[in-house]
Design a protein around this motif. Sequence first.
Motif, PDB file in Angstrom:
ATOM      1  N   CYS A 143       0.857  -1.183   0.000  1.00  0.00           N
ATOM      2  CA  CYS A 143       0.000   0.000   0.000  1.00  0.00           C
ATOM      3  C   CYS A 143       0.899   1.241   0.000  1.00  0.00           C
ATOM      4  O   CYS A 143       1.470   1.592   1.039  1.00  0.00           O
ATOM      5  CB  CYS A 143      -0.909   0.006   1.220  1.00  0.00           C
ATOM      6  N   PRO A 144       1.063   1.902  -1.155  1.00  0.00           N
ATOM      7  CA  PRO A 144       1.921   3.086  -1.215  1.00  0.00           C
ATOM      8  C   PRO A 144       1.129   4.363  -0.965  1.00  0.00           C
ATOM      9  O   PRO A 144       0.072   4.589  -1.549  1.00  0.00           O
ATOM     10  CB  PRO A 144       2.451   3.040  -2.656  1.00  0.00           C
ATOM     11  N   LEU A 145       1.651   5.217  -0.085  1.00  0.00           N
ATOM     12  CA  LEU A 145       1.015   6.476   0.258  1.00  0.00           C
ATOM     13  C   LEU A 145       2.048   7.600   0.189  1.00  0.00           C
ATOM     14  O   LEU A 145       3.236   7.345  -0.019  1.00  0.00           O
ATOM     15  CB  LEU A 145       0.384   6.382   1.648  1.00  0.00           C
ATOM     16  N   VAL A 146       1.594   8.843   0.402  1.00  0.00           N
ATOM     17  CA  VAL A 146       2.475   9.995   0.191  1.00  0.00           C
ATOM     18  C   VAL A 146       2.479  10.911   1.411  1.00  0.00           C
ATOM     19  O   VAL A 146       1.431  11.438   1.809  1.00  0.00           O
ATOM     20  CB  VAL A 146       2.060  10.783  -1.068  1.00  0.00           C
ATOM     21  N   CYS A 147       3.623  11.072   2.013  1.00  0.00           N
ATOM     22  CA  CYS A 147       3.965  12.088   3.012  1.00  0.00           C
ATOM     23  C   CYS A 147       2.865  12.357   4.037  1.00  0.00           C
ATOM     24  O   CYS A 147       2.713  11.599   4.989  1.00  0.00           O
ATOM     25  CB  CYS A 147       4.387  13.373   2.293  1.00  0.00           C
ATOM     26  N   TYR A 148       2.079  13.420   3.862  1.00  0.00           N
ATOM     27  CA  TYR A 148       1.086  13.854   4.849  1.00  0.00           C
ATOM     28  C   TYR A 148       0.067  12.759   5.166  1.00  0.00           C
ATOM     29  O   TYR A 148      -0.541  12.757   6.236  1.00  0.00           O
ATOM     30  CB  TYR A 148       0.401  15.106   4.307  1.00  0.00           C
ATOM     31  N   ASP A 149      -0.125  11.807   4.242  1.00  0.00           N
ATOM     32  CA  ASP A 149      -0.998  10.661   4.510  1.00  0.00           C
ATOM     33  C   ASP A 149      -0.599   9.930   5.787  1.00  0.00           C
ATOM     34  O   ASP A 149      -1.438   9.293   6.437  1.00  0.00           O
ATOM     35  CB  ASP A 149      -0.945   9.656   3.345  1.00  0.00           C
ATOM     36  N   LEU A 150       0.682   9.999   6.135  1.00  0.00           N
ATOM     37  CA  LEU A 150       1.204   9.282   7.299  1.00  0.00           C
ATOM     38  C   LEU A 150       0.498   9.693   8.590  1.00  0.00           C
ATOM     39  O   LEU A 150       0.393   8.907   9.528  1.00  0.00           O
ATOM     40  CB  LEU A 150       2.711   9.522   7.413  1.00  0.00           C
ATOM     41  N   ARG A 151       0.016  10.927   8.649  1.00  0.00           N
ATOM     42  CA  ARG A 151      -0.604  11.426   9.874  1.00  0.00           C
ATOM     43  C   ARG A 151      -2.037  10.925  10.078  1.00  0.00           C
ATOM     44  O   ARG A 151      -2.652  11.222  11.105  1.00  0.00           O
ATOM     45  CB  ARG A 151      -0.613  12.960   9.860  1.00  0.00           C
ATOM     46  N   PHE A 152      -2.569  10.175   9.136  1.00  0.00           N
ATOM     47  CA  PHE A 152      -3.979   9.805   9.180  1.00  0.00           C
ATOM     48  C   PHE A 152      -4.128   8.288   9.224  1.00  0.00           C
ATOM     49  O   PHE A 152      -4.157   7.615   8.194  1.00  0.00           O
ATOM     50  CB  PHE A 152      -4.702  10.421   7.983  1.00  0.00           C
ATOM     51  N   PRO A 153      -4.230   7.731  10.433  1.00  0.00           N
ATOM     52  CA  PRO A 153      -4.215   6.276  10.597  1.00  0.00           C
ATOM     53  C   PRO A 153      -5.397   5.561   9.968  1.00  0.00           C
ATOM     54  O   PRO A 153      -5.273   4.400   9.567  1.00  0.00           O
ATOM     55  CB  PRO A 153      -4.196   6.091  12.118  1.00  0.00           C
ATOM     56  N   VAL A 154      -6.546   6.233   9.870  1.00  0.00           N
ATOM     57  CA  VAL A 154      -7.705   5.567   9.261  1.00  0.00           C
ATOM     58  C   VAL A 154      -7.437   5.277   7.786  1.00  0.00           C
ATOM     59  O   VAL A 154      -7.737   4.192   7.275  1.00  0.00           O
ATOM     60  CB  VAL A 154      -8.975   6.426   9.430  1.00  0.00           C
ATOM     61  N   TRP A 155      -6.839   6.248   7.085  1.00  0.00           N
ATOM     62  CA  TRP A 155      -6.533   6.067   5.658  1.00  0.00           C
ATOM     63  C   TRP A 155      -5.459   4.986   5.461  1.00  0.00           C
ATOM     64  O   TRP A 155      -5.434   4.305   4.439  1.00  0.00           O
ATOM     65  CB  TRP A 155      -6.066   7.381   5.055  1.00  0.00           C
ATOM     66  N   SER A 156      -4.599   4.817   6.450  1.00  0.00           N
ATOM     67  CA  SER A 156      -3.519   3.829   6.359  1.00  0.00           C
ATOM     68  C   SER A 156      -3.943   2.452   6.877  1.00  0.00           C
ATOM     69  O   SER A 156      -3.153   1.509   6.799  1.00  0.00           O
ATOM     70  CB  SER A 156      -2.312   4.306   7.182  1.00  0.00           C
ATOM     71  N   ARG A 157      -5.147   2.327   7.394  1.00  0.00           N
ATOM     72  CA  ARG A 157      -5.545   1.114   8.116  1.00  0.00           C
ATOM     73  C   ARG A 157      -5.527  -0.106   7.215  1.00  0.00           C
ATOM     74  O   ARG A 157      -5.975  -0.072   6.074  1.00  0.00           O
ATOM     75  CB  ARG A 157      -6.930   1.310   8.717  1.00  0.00           C
ATOM     76  N   ASN A 158      -5.019  -1.201   7.778  1.00  0.00           N
ATOM     77  CA  ASN A 158      -4.847  -2.434   7.013  1.00  0.00           C
ATOM     78  C   ASN A 158      -6.152  -3.221   6.966  1.00  0.00           C
ATOM     79  O   ASN A 158      -6.354  -4.176   7.712  1.00  0.00           O
ATOM     80  CB  ASN A 158      -3.733  -3.283   7.634  1.00  0.00           C
ATOM     81  N   THR A 159      -7.019  -2.840   6.063  1.00  0.00           N
ATOM     82  CA  THR A 159      -8.306  -3.517   5.907  1.00  0.00           C
ATOM     83  C   THR A 159      -8.274  -4.579   4.804  1.00  0.00           C
ATOM     84  O   THR A 159      -9.238  -5.313   4.639  1.00  0.00           O
ATOM     85  CB  THR A 159      -9.411  -2.499   5.579  1.00  0.00           C
ATOM     86  N   GLU A 160      -7.168  -4.658   4.050  1.00  0.00           N
ATOM     87  CA  GLU A 160      -7.067  -5.621   2.947  1.00  0.00           C
ATOM     88  C   GLU A 160      -5.972  -6.667   3.178  1.00  0.00           C
ATOM     89  O   GLU A 160      -5.584  -7.380   2.257  1.00  0.00           O
ATOM     90  CB  GLU A 160      -6.775  -4.892   1.621  1.00  0.00           C
ATOM     91  N   ASN A 161      -5.448  -6.718   4.413  1.00  0.00           N
ATOM     92  CA  ASN A 161      -4.379  -7.679   4.730  1.00  0.00           C
ATOM     93  C   ASN A 161      -3.159  -7.516   3.824  1.00  0.00           C
ATOM     94  O   ASN A 161      -2.571  -8.493   3.362  1.00  0.00           O
ATOM     95  CB  ASN A 161      -4.906  -9.123   4.661  1.00  0.00           C
ATOM     96  N   PHE A 162      -2.786  -6.260   3.563  1.00  0.00           N
ATOM     97  CA  PHE A 162      -1.557  -6.038   2.806  1.00  0.00           C
ATOM     98  C   PHE A 162      -0.342  -6.257   3.706  1.00  0.00           C
ATOM     99  O   PHE A 162      -0.458  -6.336   4.933  1.00  0.00           O
ATOM    100  CB  PHE A 162      -1.536  -4.657   2.145  1.00  0.00           C
ATOM    101  N   ASP A 163       0.823  -6.369   3.087  1.00  0.00           N
ATOM    102  CA  ASP A 163       2.056  -6.739   3.788  1.00  0.00           C
ATOM    103  C   ASP A 163       2.955  -5.548   4.099  1.00  0.00           C
ATOM    104  O   ASP A 163       3.758  -5.598   5.037  1.00  0.00           O
ATOM    105  CB  ASP A 163       2.868  -7.738   2.942  1.00  0.00           C
TER     106      ASP A 163
END
Length: 261
Positions: A143-163
């Motif tokens: 799951c690749p994300l960008v910079c400010y995304d790091l501050r938002f745990p809901v958007w980063s949440r592992n709901t698809e069992n990614f590695d």
Amino acid sequence: MQQNNSRLKIALIQSSLHWENPNANRDMFGNKIEQIEQDVDLIVLPEMFTTGFTMSPANIDIHEGVITLDWMKKIATCKNSAIIGSTVFHDNGNYYNRLLVVKPNGEYESYDKRHTFTLAGEHEKYTAGTERLIVNFRGFAICPLVCYDLRFPVWSRNTENFDVLLYTANWPTPRINAWDALLKARAIENMVYCVGVNRVGIDEVGHLYPGHSSLYDPLGGLISLTEKEETIIVEIEKEKIDLVRKKLRFLNDRDHFTLSN
């Protein structure tokens, strides 16, 4: 390189950037990538690696996004590696901070930064994305994300069992403690390897960047971190993810939710 579904070797390229100069940055990163002697599966570049974190996208030729995509395709084919990085991308009249994931066979996927950095006015210059991306490559879900995304745990949440959670960034010195803490937290709460690639140096508007490109394991253990301009090679193991999740079934107890814009 033979595909190995149990291990993934990643090159994290931490570098200074030439301000709003795509040609110079592509040449620089091309040289750095050429100097990678090991076979690697994945090459990761900083956020906006062709320009620096510019809030003047109109200064960049509207064709540069496509030019950079073509350049990444050549690199991926030559190195038999996937390559990831975000760039200023003009599309249908809008500018995006668009992360590109290009595979050795020329196929690519993209992710538009969801959380534009309002403190810098990014939301006024770039259109925010609405869809998350999960990339499957050589046996790993990323799951690749960008910079400010790091501050938002809901958007980063592992709901698809990614590695793997992967963040490409221009994260400045005054807030680097947050970068370190949040990368570790995202690894722990999602039971994933967490990769962060930042830049170094001073940009045209005076922001200092200290690096701290790093890798954390699924329990939040620090595997690697660098503060200087260099390429570091890290390796992740699928077996470690599986063992941790089997022993500590924390993801089974996660909250279920849906996101709305």
